[in-house]
Design a protein around this motif. Structure first.
Motif, PDB file in Angstrom:
ATOM      1  N   TRP A  95       2.278  -3.927  -1.674  1.00 24.02           N
ATOM      2  CA  TRP A  95       2.281  -3.921  -0.211  1.00 24.02           C
ATOM      3  C   TRP A  95       2.870  -5.206   0.374  1.00 24.02           C
ATOM      4  O   TRP A  95       3.637  -5.162   1.331  1.00 24.02           O
ATOM      5  CB  TRP A  95       0.864  -3.689   0.301  1.00 24.02           C
ATOM      6  N   TYR A  98       6.631  -5.373   0.821  1.00 25.23           N
ATOM      7  CA  TYR A  98       7.278  -4.457   1.758  1.00 25.23           C
ATOM      8  C   TYR A  98       7.562  -5.162   3.083  1.00 25.23           C
ATOM      9  O   TYR A  98       6.753  -5.953   3.560  1.00 25.23           O
ATOM     10  CB  TYR A  98       6.387  -3.253   2.055  1.00 25.23           C
ATOM     11  N   SER A  99       8.677  -4.825   3.693  1.00 23.66           N
ATOM     12  CA  SER A  99       8.971  -5.311   5.048  1.00 23.66           C
ATOM     13  C   SER A  99       8.058  -4.572   6.030  1.00 23.66           C
ATOM     14  O   SER A  99       7.467  -3.527   5.685  1.00 23.66           O
ATOM     15  CB  SER A  99      10.432  -5.041   5.397  1.00 23.66           C
ATOM     16  N   LYS A 101       8.977  -2.851   8.549  1.00 24.18           N
ATOM     17  CA  LYS A 101       9.588  -1.530   8.756  1.00 24.18           C
ATOM     18  C   LYS A 101       9.237  -0.576   7.609  1.00 24.18           C
ATOM     19  O   LYS A 101       8.927   0.591   7.838  1.00 24.18           O
ATOM     20  CB  LYS A 101      11.102  -1.687   8.885  1.00 24.18           C
ATOM     21  N   LYS A 102       9.274  -1.081   6.385  1.00 22.80           N
ATOM     22  CA  LYS A 102       8.954  -0.243   5.227  1.00 22.80           C
ATOM     23  C   LYS A 102       7.465   0.122   5.222  1.00 22.80           C
ATOM     24  O   LYS A 102       7.104   1.263   4.905  1.00 22.80           O
ATOM     25  CB  LYS A 102       9.325  -0.960   3.925  1.00 22.80           C
ATOM     26  N   LYS A 103       6.598  -0.817   5.587  1.00 16.73           N
ATOM     27  CA  LYS A 103       5.164  -0.522   5.670  1.00 16.73           C
ATOM     28  C   LYS A 103       4.903   0.589   6.674  1.00 16.73           C
ATOM     29  O   LYS A 103       4.148   1.530   6.409  1.00 16.73           O
ATOM     30  CB  LYS A 103       4.389  -1.783   6.064  1.00 16.73           C
ATOM     31  N   HIS A 105       7.015   2.858   7.677  1.00 20.19           N
ATOM     32  CA  HIS A 105       7.557   4.101   7.120  1.00 20.19           C
ATOM     33  C   HIS A 105       6.623   4.696   6.065  1.00 20.19           C
ATOM     34  O   HIS A 105       6.397   5.919   6.039  1.00 20.19           O
ATOM     35  CB  HIS A 105       8.946   3.843   6.524  1.00 20.19           C
ATOM     36  N   LYS A 106       6.078   3.856   5.211  1.00 24.14           N
ATOM     37  CA  LYS A 106       5.181   4.344   4.157  1.00 24.14           C
ATOM     38  C   LYS A 106       3.917   4.955   4.764  1.00 24.14           C
ATOM     39  O   LYS A 106       3.422   5.986   4.288  1.00 24.14           O
ATOM     40  CB  LYS A 106       4.811   3.220   3.179  1.00 24.14           C
ATOM     41  N   GLU A 109       4.775   8.312   6.183  1.00 23.65           N
ATOM     42  CA  GLU A 109       4.832   9.301   5.100  1.00 23.65           C
ATOM     43  C   GLU A 109       3.425   9.687   4.647  1.00 23.65           C
ATOM     44  O   GLU A 109       3.168  10.859   4.368  1.00 23.65           O
ATOM     45  CB  GLU A 109       5.620   8.746   3.915  1.00 23.65           C
TER      46      GLU A 109
END
Length: 154
Positions: A95, A98-99, A101-103, A105-106, A109
Motif C-alpha cells: 500500500w 502506491y500513489s 491515484k492508484k490507491k 483506483h484500487k 475496484e
C-alpha cells in the motif's frame, strides 16, 4: 487393448501425482506488520479489520493463512497461483508504494468487486463462507470514505 492403455495411463497419472507432492510452490508468509501502513492510513473500524482479515488478506497481502489442503498438490499450486494473481490486482502489504491515484483506483475496484459479488471469489467462499450483506455494506462504506479522503489529496 483399451484396458491395457487405460491401466498404463492410470499408473502414469498416479506416479505423476506422487512425484508432484515433492514439488512445493513458495508460500506467501509474512505477518500483520506488513499491512500496518495500510491500516494506519485507511483507519478501518474493528469490524472492517475483521472482514479484511478473514476475507481479503489471505490473497491480497503477505499474511496468507493456509488451509490444510494447501500441502497437497495440485491444490498447493492452485492456491499459490491464486494468491500471486490476487496480489497483482491489490496488495495491501504494498500500500505504501502506491500513489494516491492508484490507491483511489484500487479502492474503487474493491467497491465494484464487492458490489458485483466478484470478491471474495466463489472458490474462496465455498470453504470460508461469504460476506453477509451487512459486511458488504460496512466494507463499501469504509472504502468510499477512504476514497473521499484520498480524492481530496489529488
Amino acid at each position: 487393448m483399451i484396458r491395457k492403455v487405460l491401466k498404463i495411463v492410470a499408473i502414469v497419472a498416479l506416479i505423476a501425482l506422487v512425484v508432484i507432492q515433492f514439488i512445493r510452490p513458495d508460500k506467501n508468509i509474512g505477518d500483520y506488520s506488513d499491512i500496518a501502513a495500510f491500516e494506519a492510513e485507511t483507519k478501518p473500524s474493528q469490524e472492517v479489520k475483521a472482514i479484511l482479515k478473514s476475507n481479503c488478506y489471505d490473497c491480497h497481502s503477505n499474511t496468507t493463512v493456509y488451509p490444510w489442503y494447501a500441502e497437497i498438490a495440485p491444490f498447493s499450486f492452485f492456491l499459490a497461483d491464486h494468491v500471486e494473481e490476487g496480489k497483482e490486482h491489490l496488495d495491501f502489504a504494498a500500500w505504501e508504494s502506491y500513489s494516491i491515484k492508484k490507491k483511489d483506483h484500487k479502492l474503487d475496484e474493491l467497491i465494484e468487486e464487492v458490489e458485483e459479488g466478484e470478491m471474495p471469489l466463489e472458490s474462496y467462499t465455498l470453504i470460508h463462507g461469504n460476506l453477509s450483506e451487512e459486511q458488504k455494506e460496512q466494507l463499501e462504506t469504509w472504502a468510499k470514505s477512504v476514497r473521499t479522503q484520498l480524492q481530496s489529496q489529488l
